[in-house]
Design an enzyme around this catalytic site. Structure first.
Site, PDB file in Angstrom:
ATOM      1  N   ASN A   9       0.881  -1.166   0.000  1.00 33.37           N
ATOM      2  CA  ASN A   9       0.000   0.000   0.000  1.00 33.37           C
ATOM      3  C   ASN A   9       0.921   1.219   0.000  1.00 33.37           C
ATOM      4  O   ASN A   9       1.508   1.543   1.021  1.00 33.37           O
ATOM      5  CB  ASN A   9      -0.893  -0.028   1.244  1.00 33.37           C
ATOM      6  CG  ASN A   9      -1.718   1.238   1.388  1.00 33.37           C
ATOM      7  OD1 ASN A   9      -1.766   2.071   0.469  1.00 33.37           O
ATOM      8  ND2 ASN A   9      -2.371   1.393   2.532  1.00 33.37           N
ATOM      9  N   TRP A  10       1.033   1.838  -1.154  1.00 33.85           N
ATOM     10  CA  TRP A  10       1.962   2.980  -1.266  1.00 33.85           C
ATOM     11  C   TRP A  10       1.427   4.233  -0.569  1.00 33.85           C
ATOM     12  O   TRP A  10       2.129   5.221  -0.431  1.00 33.85           O
ATOM     13  CB  TRP A  10       2.211   3.308  -2.743  1.00 33.85           C
ATOM     14  CG  TRP A  10       3.150   2.366  -3.435  1.00 33.85           C
ATOM     15  CD1 TRP A  10       3.830   1.313  -2.881  1.00 33.85           C
ATOM     16  CD2 TRP A  10       3.523   2.405  -4.824  1.00 33.85           C
ATOM     17  NE1 TRP A  10       4.590   0.702  -3.839  1.00 33.85           N
ATOM     18  CE2 TRP A  10       4.427   1.352  -5.035  1.00 33.85           C
ATOM     19  CE3 TRP A  10       3.187   3.230  -5.898  1.00 33.85           C
ATOM     20  CZ2 TRP A  10       4.998   1.106  -6.286  1.00 33.85           C
ATOM     21  CZ3 TRP A  10       3.745   2.980  -7.146  1.00 33.85           C
ATOM     22  CH2 TRP A  10       4.645   1.930  -7.332  1.00 33.85           C
ATOM     23  N   LYS A  11       0.152   4.219  -0.205  1.00 30.94           N
ATOM     24  CA  LYS A  11      -0.490   5.402   0.401  1.00 30.94           C
ATOM     25  C   LYS A  11      -0.271   6.607  -0.528  1.00 30.94           C
ATOM     26  O   LYS A  11      -0.262   6.426  -1.752  1.00 30.94           O
ATOM     27  CB  LYS A  11       0.029   5.615   1.822  1.00 30.94           C
ATOM     28  CG  LYS A  11      -0.144   4.337   2.661  1.00 30.94           C
ATOM     29  CD  LYS A  11       0.062   4.510   4.139  1.00 30.94           C
ATOM     30  CE  LYS A  11      -0.170   3.172   4.845  1.00 30.94           C
ATOM     31  NZ  LYS A  11      -0.022   3.244   6.295  1.00 30.94           N
ATOM     32  N   HIS A  94      -9.519   1.364   4.881  1.00 28.19           N
ATOM     33  CA  HIS A  94      -8.239   1.488   5.595  1.00 28.19           C
ATOM     34  C   HIS A  94      -8.434   2.393   6.819  1.00 28.19           C
ATOM     35  O   HIS A  94      -9.208   3.353   6.761  1.00 28.19           O
ATOM     36  CB  HIS A  94      -7.178   2.071   4.655  1.00 28.19           C
ATOM     37  CG  HIS A  94      -5.805   1.981   5.232  1.00 28.19           C
ATOM     38  ND1 HIS A  94      -5.348   2.864   6.176  1.00 28.19           N
ATOM     39  CD2 HIS A  94      -4.815   1.073   5.046  1.00 28.19           C
ATOM     40  CE1 HIS A  94      -4.121   2.506   6.535  1.00 28.19           C
ATOM     41  NE2 HIS A  94      -3.766   1.425   5.863  1.00 28.19           N
ATOM     42  N   GLU A  96      -6.751   4.715   7.969  1.00 29.23           N
ATOM     43  CA  GLU A  96      -6.505   6.142   7.711  1.00 29.23           C
ATOM     44  C   GLU A  96      -7.739   6.795   7.083  1.00 29.23           C
ATOM     45  O   GLU A  96      -8.025   7.969   7.325  1.00 29.23           O
ATOM     46  CB  GLU A  96      -5.255   6.306   6.828  1.00 29.23           C
ATOM     47  CG  GLU A  96      -3.989   6.028   7.636  1.00 29.23           C
ATOM     48  CD  GLU A  96      -2.828   5.452   6.850  1.00 29.23           C
ATOM     49  OE1 GLU A  96      -2.829   5.516   5.610  1.00 29.23           O
ATOM     50  OE2 GLU A  96      -1.905   4.920   7.495  1.00 29.23           O
ATOM     51  N   GLU A 166      -5.241  -4.915  10.514  1.00 26.83           N
ATOM     52  CA  GLU A 166      -4.192  -3.927  10.751  1.00 26.83           C
ATOM     53  C   GLU A 166      -4.450  -3.225  12.080  1.00 26.83           C
ATOM     54  O   GLU A 166      -5.249  -2.267  12.128  1.00 26.83           O
ATOM     55  CB  GLU A 166      -4.189  -2.878   9.632  1.00 26.83           C
ATOM     56  CG  GLU A 166      -3.949  -3.449   8.255  1.00 26.83           C
ATOM     57  CD  GLU A 166      -3.354  -2.420   7.302  1.00 26.83           C
ATOM     58  OE1 GLU A 166      -2.324  -2.724   6.698  1.00 26.83           O
ATOM     59  OE2 GLU A 166      -3.908  -1.311   7.176  1.00 26.83           O
ATOM     60  N   GLY A 172       2.771   2.213  10.844  1.00 29.42           N
ATOM     61  CA  GLY A 172       3.736   3.293  10.701  1.00 29.42           C
ATOM     62  C   GLY A 172       4.473   3.640  11.976  1.00 29.42           C
ATOM     63  O   GLY A 172       5.146   4.668  12.063  1.00 29.42           O
ATOM     64  N   SER A 212       3.653  -2.274  10.222  1.00 27.88           N
ATOM     65  CA  SER A 212       5.110  -2.359  10.386  1.00 27.88           C
ATOM     66  C   SER A 212       5.696  -3.705   9.958  1.00 27.88           C
ATOM     67  O   SER A 212       6.640  -4.199  10.569  1.00 27.88           O
ATOM     68  CB  SER A 212       5.506  -2.014  11.827  1.00 27.88           C
ATOM     69  OG  SER A 212       5.121  -0.686  12.146  1.00 27.88           O
ATOM     70  N   GLY A 233       2.863  -1.132   4.231  1.00 27.64           N
ATOM     71  CA  GLY A 233       2.920   0.296   3.921  1.00 27.64           C
ATOM     72  C   GLY A 233       4.343   0.732   3.612  1.00 27.64           C
ATOM     73  O   GLY A 233       4.879   0.496   2.529  1.00 27.64           O
ATOM     74  N   GLY A 234       4.990   1.351   4.602  1.00 29.77           N
ATOM     75  CA  GLY A 234       6.313   1.959   4.417  1.00 29.77           C
ATOM     76  C   GLY A 234       7.327   1.067   3.718  1.00 29.77           C
ATOM     77  O   GLY A 234       8.039   1.519   2.795  1.00 29.77           O
TER      78      GLY A 234
HETATM   79  P1  13P Z   1       3.118   0.327   7.648  1.00 29.07           P
HETATM   80  O1  13P Z   1       3.593  -0.972   7.018  1.00 29.07           O
HETATM   81  O2  13P Z   1       3.844   1.524   7.154  1.00 29.07           O
HETATM   82  O3  13P Z   1       3.047   0.204   9.133  1.00 29.07           O
HETATM   83  O4  13P Z   1       1.601   0.546   7.144  1.00 29.07           O
HETATM   84  C1  13P Z   1       0.707  -0.490   7.244  1.00 29.07           C
HETATM   85  C2  13P Z   1      -0.501  -0.125   6.470  1.00 29.07           C
HETATM   86  O5  13P Z   1      -1.252   0.754   6.861  1.00 29.07           O
HETATM   87  C3  13P Z   1      -0.748  -0.836   5.214  1.00 29.07           C
HETATM   88  O6  13P Z   1      -2.026  -0.581   4.732  1.00 29.07           O
END
Ligand code: 13P
Length: 252
Positions: A9-11, A94, A96, A166, A172, A212, A233-234
């Protein structure tokens, strides 16, 4: 045996030229994996990502969509629009989006139904906050989110859903749920699905862990009984790192 599905997930990251370069190098690093590989990219990268992923084993997803098919919804993108350019997956609900953009269990449910109506496969996110975990209600929160999200779907549709567990406190933050904790939470989600839709659906539905995930913890997480891969994510922003996560089963 359920397959492993590993999605990035590149956000809100990566410009089209960066997406093109990424896919060029990443595709070579994951070409031999038997795991399913998905990149969920910003809307502005979708077309470039789809073009550049052609002929590779990388599937492309979006990160959100609207539940209506068309109309006066300025700034929104529908499932039909995503499907029309060849998108296969879409992240729905998600944390967020729930936190910053007023996404609710009800809109999540509507979006999942609209995704299926347009032959898109939803990656549905559920997860508890730190306060909810500390109050001892994490399991209640995630099983309820799952029940609401999937309400009214056919068994065959639920089988095709990917659920991403999640925990919000792990996103994050560098804090990962222990593999045992994550596996137990995912078992309770699977159990909830079993209660409503039966053994066959529960045994087949893919449930990922997200929060993470990195190359150093992917193997431990993904080799538990119930974690069927990850939503990353990251660590998905760097092709070499994300490839190591996808290829976790080749690690010593
Ligand atoms: P991180 O891997 O950066 O913690 O993010 C997880 C996430 O929200 C994937 O959708």
């Amino acid at each position: 045996m359920r397959r492993k599905v590993i999605a990035g997930n590149w956000k809100m990251n990566m410009l089209p030229n960066e997406a093109i370069e990424y896919i060029e190098s990443f595709s070579k690093l994951v070409e031999n994996t038997k795991n399913e590989v998905i990149l969920c990219v910003p809307y502005t990268d979708l077309f470039y990502a789809l073009m550049n992923a052609q002929g590779t084993n990388i599937k492309i997803g979006a990160q959100n969509m609207h539940f209506e098919e068309k109309g006066a919804y300025t700034g929104e993108v529908s499932a039909k629009m995503l499907k029309s350019i060849g998108v296969e997956y879409v992240i729905i609900g998600h944390s967020e989006r729930r936190q910053y953009f007023a996404e609710t269990d009800e809109t999540v449910n509507k979006k999942i139904k609209a995704a299926f109506a347009n032959d898109l496969k939803p990656i549905v996110c559920v997860g508890e906050t730190l306060e909810q975990r500390e109050a001892g209600i994490a399991e209640k929160v995630i099983t309820e989110q799952t029940r609401f999200a999937l309400d009214g779907l056919e068994k065959e549709q639920v089988k095709k859903v990917i659920v991403a567990y999640e925990p919000i406190w792990a996103i994050g933050t560098g804090k990962t749920a222990t593999s045992e904790d994550a596996n137990n939470s995912i078992k309770s989600i699977r159990n909830e699905i079993k209660k409503i839709y039966g053994d066959d659906v529960a045994d087949n539905v893919i449930i990922q862990y997200g929060g993470s995930v990195k190359s150093s913890n992917a193997k431990e997480l993904f080799t538990t009984s119930d974690i069927d891969g990850g939503l990353v994510g990251g660590a998905s922003l760097v092709p070499e790192e994300f490839a190591k996560i996808v290829n976790y089963d080749e690690q010593q």
